[in-house]
Motif scaffolding. Structure first.
Motif, PDB file in Angstrom:
ATOM      1  N   GLY A  36       0.799  -1.213   0.000  1.00 24.36           N
ATOM      2  CA  GLY A  36       0.000   0.000   0.000  1.00 24.36           C
ATOM      3  C   GLY A  36       0.834   1.266   0.000  1.00 24.36           C
ATOM      4  N   THR A  37       2.155   1.135   0.010  1.00 23.15           N
ATOM      5  CA  THR A  37       3.032   2.298   0.081  1.00 23.15           C
ATOM      6  C   THR A  37       2.993   3.094  -1.217  1.00 23.15           C
ATOM      7  OG1 THR A  37       4.533   1.136   1.592  1.00 23.15           O
ATOM      8  CG2 THR A  37       5.408   3.068   0.451  1.00 23.15           C
ATOM      9  N   ALA A  38       2.637   4.360  -1.129  1.00 21.48           N
ATOM     10  CA  ALA A  38       2.663   5.304  -2.261  1.00 21.48           C
ATOM     11  C   ALA A  38       1.808   4.832  -3.436  1.00 21.48           C
ATOM     12  CB  ALA A  38       4.094   5.558  -2.714  1.00 21.48           C
ATOM     13  N   LEU A  39       0.730   4.100  -3.168  1.00 17.92           N
ATOM     14  CA  LEU A  39      -0.119   3.636  -4.268  1.00 17.92           C
ATOM     15  C   LEU A  39      -0.751   4.792  -5.036  1.00 17.92           C
ATOM     16  CD1 LEU A  39      -2.065   0.416  -3.171  1.00 17.92           C
ATOM     17  CD2 LEU A  39      -0.505   0.712  -5.095  1.00 17.92           C
ATOM     18  N   ASP A  40      -1.046   5.889  -4.341  1.00 18.42           N
ATOM     19  CA  ASP A  40      -1.611   7.042  -5.038  1.00 18.42           C
ATOM     20  C   ASP A  40      -0.671   7.549  -6.122  1.00 18.42           C
ATOM     21  OD1 ASP A  40       0.154   7.758  -3.014  1.00 18.42           O
ATOM     22  OD2 ASP A  40      -0.964   9.533  -2.389  1.00 18.42           O
ATOM     23  N   LEU A  41       0.602   7.672  -5.773  1.00 18.28           N
ATOM     24  CA  LEU A  41       1.608   8.144  -6.723  1.00 18.28           C
ATOM     25  C   LEU A  41       1.798   7.141  -7.856  1.00 18.28           C
ATOM     26  CD1 LEU A  41       3.839  10.241  -7.410  1.00 18.28           C
ATOM     27  CD2 LEU A  41       5.387   8.856  -6.016  1.00 18.28           C
ATOM     28  N   ILE A  42       1.886   5.867  -7.513  1.00 21.98           N
ATOM     29  CA  ILE A  42       2.091   4.833  -8.524  1.00 21.98           C
ATOM     30  C   ILE A  42       0.927   4.808  -9.512  1.00 21.98           C
ATOM     31  CG2 ILE A  42       2.254   2.329  -8.879  1.00 21.98           C
ATOM     32  CD1 ILE A  42       3.657   2.223  -6.104  1.00 21.98           C
ATOM     33  N   PHE A  43      -0.292   4.899  -8.990  1.00 22.97           N
ATOM     34  CA  PHE A  43      -1.474   4.883  -9.848  1.00 22.97           C
ATOM     35  C   PHE A  43      -1.459   6.078 -10.803  1.00 22.97           C
ATOM     36  CE2 PHE A  43      -5.971   5.775 -10.734  1.00 22.97           C
ATOM     37  CZ  PHE A  43      -6.405   4.524 -11.154  1.00 22.97           C
ATOM     38  N   ALA A  44      -1.142   7.260 -10.270  1.00 24.86           N
ATOM     39  CA  ALA A  44      -1.102   8.458 -11.102  1.00 24.86           C
ATOM     40  C   ALA A  44      -0.047   8.333 -12.194  1.00 24.86           C
ATOM     41  CB  ALA A  44      -0.836   9.690 -10.239  1.00 24.86           C
ATOM     42  N   ARG A  45       1.087   7.735 -11.879  1.00 23.06           N
ATOM     43  CA  ARG A  45       2.145   7.594 -12.889  1.00 23.06           C
ATOM     44  C   ARG A  45       1.774   6.530 -13.925  1.00 23.06           C
ATOM     45  NH1 ARG A  45       8.046   9.017 -10.086  1.00 23.06           N
ATOM     46  NH2 ARG A  45       7.390  11.118  -9.430  1.00 23.06           N
TER      47      ARG A  45
END
Length: 478
Positions: A36-45
């Motif tokens: 779950g670490t930095a999933l927001d960033l990964i999804f956006a990229r």
């Protein structure tokens, strides 16, 4: 607890334990776990890369509130993907009062990662969070629960309040989380709040509460969590110092060996008799990725083992292919080495680093990197002289960190793990059209043994190869 997994696939961040890996492991009847670490960033990229394969769109189409899904899609999706030299969009950073845009991204990203991992089978999927990264907790956990996550595993801290959050979110009730703030006063407002009904704009059916597993490294911490958590604790992963990623610091005064690595002693060995006395299932982790260690774990009363390193280098993991192949080659030739770096991480936790040319494990590569901190997941919240909350990171520019009250000695050899971990999974930031962030691979000490999963003549292996090796080998053992 019925149908406990024998093998928990470790939650390796950021993005190494991807939905593909978790899906592959859960399909085999073991517990696949997404990071779950930095999933927001990964999804956006992923969206800015054009959503190769259309997987993010497929997950978004299952989100219960289409208006939120479409807002996220429209903010970040670039048809065909951004140009190779263009930088990724800079996101807002998390704070005690995270902006709505980032909350929406967090909820959706965690939902999509779990929903994709659950495709094609009916077995549970887990998600792993770090207590050190508190700011995204509430929207992240809610998004994962919306997708039907079966287990929530939390380490790197003392996660006493996670069980209560799971209980509240089951009925879409507001949940709070107390932010750790260095130098805080008793009357400071440190409470983060997430109200699902207000966020979603409508009532939704009751959710199933996932099981909560605390990842711990000492008897004291296990007892504390078992007695003081604000809800049910369904189990423990007991992680030793040979595991990859962040390790618990050694107990007592920090001592380093001749190679500069943290020294662990007798005080760091967990007494399994005391763990068994707590009466909850437990799994052993850190060097348990072999049939012999699985046999040993089960004989000790454990429900099984958590395995990370073996899965990190299989074909389904999110680690970029050139890093996988380079480290597999080193493992085959007996040249692989893992260094337990006591200062690399801004968290002050020891961090395992696989030595690999061309990455930040190379001192020249590290020295050439400008000190930039623009992602901020490992920032420390602190109280300012004015009584407000601000954030600092010991890997940011030294003058900036010191101006925020940080000690200059804390900045020595600190590395920007946030940007490095994005580079590890083929989402490196590009700066000024020229500079490209380098990765830094973390691995457990079992890196030296991963070549055994390769079939003769093969250059890759799968999650199924790992599970078959562990389970078949265990069953064939005396």
């Amino acid at each position: 607890m019925d149908n406990l997994p024998t093998i928990i696939q470790g939650g390796m961040g950021a993005g190494v334990s991807s939905w593909r890996l978790a899906q592959a492991v859960s399909q085999l009847g073991q517990l696949g776990v997404v990071s779950g670490t930095a999933l927001d960033l990964i999804f956006a990229r992923r969206l800015q890369d054009g959503d190769p394969g259309g997987h993010m769109r497929r997950g978004l189409d299952q989100f219960p509130i289409s208006e939120i899904a479409e807002r996220v899609w429209n903010r970040y999706y670039i048809p065909g993907g951004k140009s190779e030299t263009a930088p990724y969009k800079v996101l807002p950073t998390h704070s005690k009062d995270t902006p709505l845009e980032l909350k929406e991204l967090c909820v959706v990203a965690n939902f999509v990662e779990v929903i994709l991992a659950r495709e094609g089978h009916d077995n549970p999927v887990g998600i792993n969070y770090l207590e050190k990264i508190q700011l995204p907790h509430l929207p992240s956990i809610y998004g994962a629960m919306l997708a039907g996550v079966g287990y929530v595993l939390v380490g790197a801290g003392v996660p006493l309040k996670i069980p209560g959050v799971l209980d509240r979110f089951t009925n879409h009730e507001p949940a709070t989380y107390l932010l750790h703030v260095t130098g805080a006063h008793d009357d400071d407002d440190r409470t983060m709040v997430f109200a699902p009904r207000e966020f979603m704009g409508r009532d939704l059916p009751r959710l199933v509460r996932p099981k909560f597993i605390a990842i711990i490294a000492s008897n004291t911490l296990a007892i504390t969590v078992a007695r003081k958590a604000d809800g049910k604790v369904d189990g423990f992963v007991i992680e030793g110092s040979t595991a990859g990623g962040h390790n618990a610091p050694p107990r007592g005064k920090l001592q380093l060996d001749k190679g500069g690595e943290s020294i662990y002693g007798e005080r760091d060995i967990v007494d399994l008799d005391k763990i068994r006395a707590l009466g909850v299932p437990f799994w052993l982790a850190g060097g348990y990725g072999s049939p012999e260690k699985l046999t040993e774990a089960l004989a000790s009363g454990a429900a099984g083992v958590q395995v990370g390193t073996a899965f990190a280098f299989c074909s389904e993991s999110g680690l970029r292919e050139d890093y996988k192949q380079a480290l597999l080659t080193k493992a085959r030739s007996g040249e692989s080495r893992v260094f337990t770096d006591p200062v690399a991480s801004p968290t002050n936790f020891p961090f395992k680093v696989a030595e690999l040319e061309g990455t930040l494990s190379d001192h020249e590569i590290y020295s050439a990197r400008p000190r930039i901190c623009d992602l901020g997941y490992l920032r420390e919240a602190y109280r300012t002289l004015e009584g407000t909350i601000n954030y600092r990171c010991s890997a940011e520019p030294v003058t900036t960190y010191v101006a925020k009250g940080g000690k200059v000695e804390n900045t020595a050899d600190r590395k920007c793990l946030c940007n490095a971990l994005m580079a590890n999974i083929s989402h490196p930031q590009r700066r000024n059209g020229k500079y490209v962030e380098n990765g830094m691979v973390t691995s457990g000490n079992d890196l030296t043994r991963i070549a055994r999963f390769l079939h003769p003549g093969a250059s890759t292996y799968t999650a199924a190869d790992v599970v078959a090796d562990l389970i078949t080998g265990y069953r064939l053992s005396p």
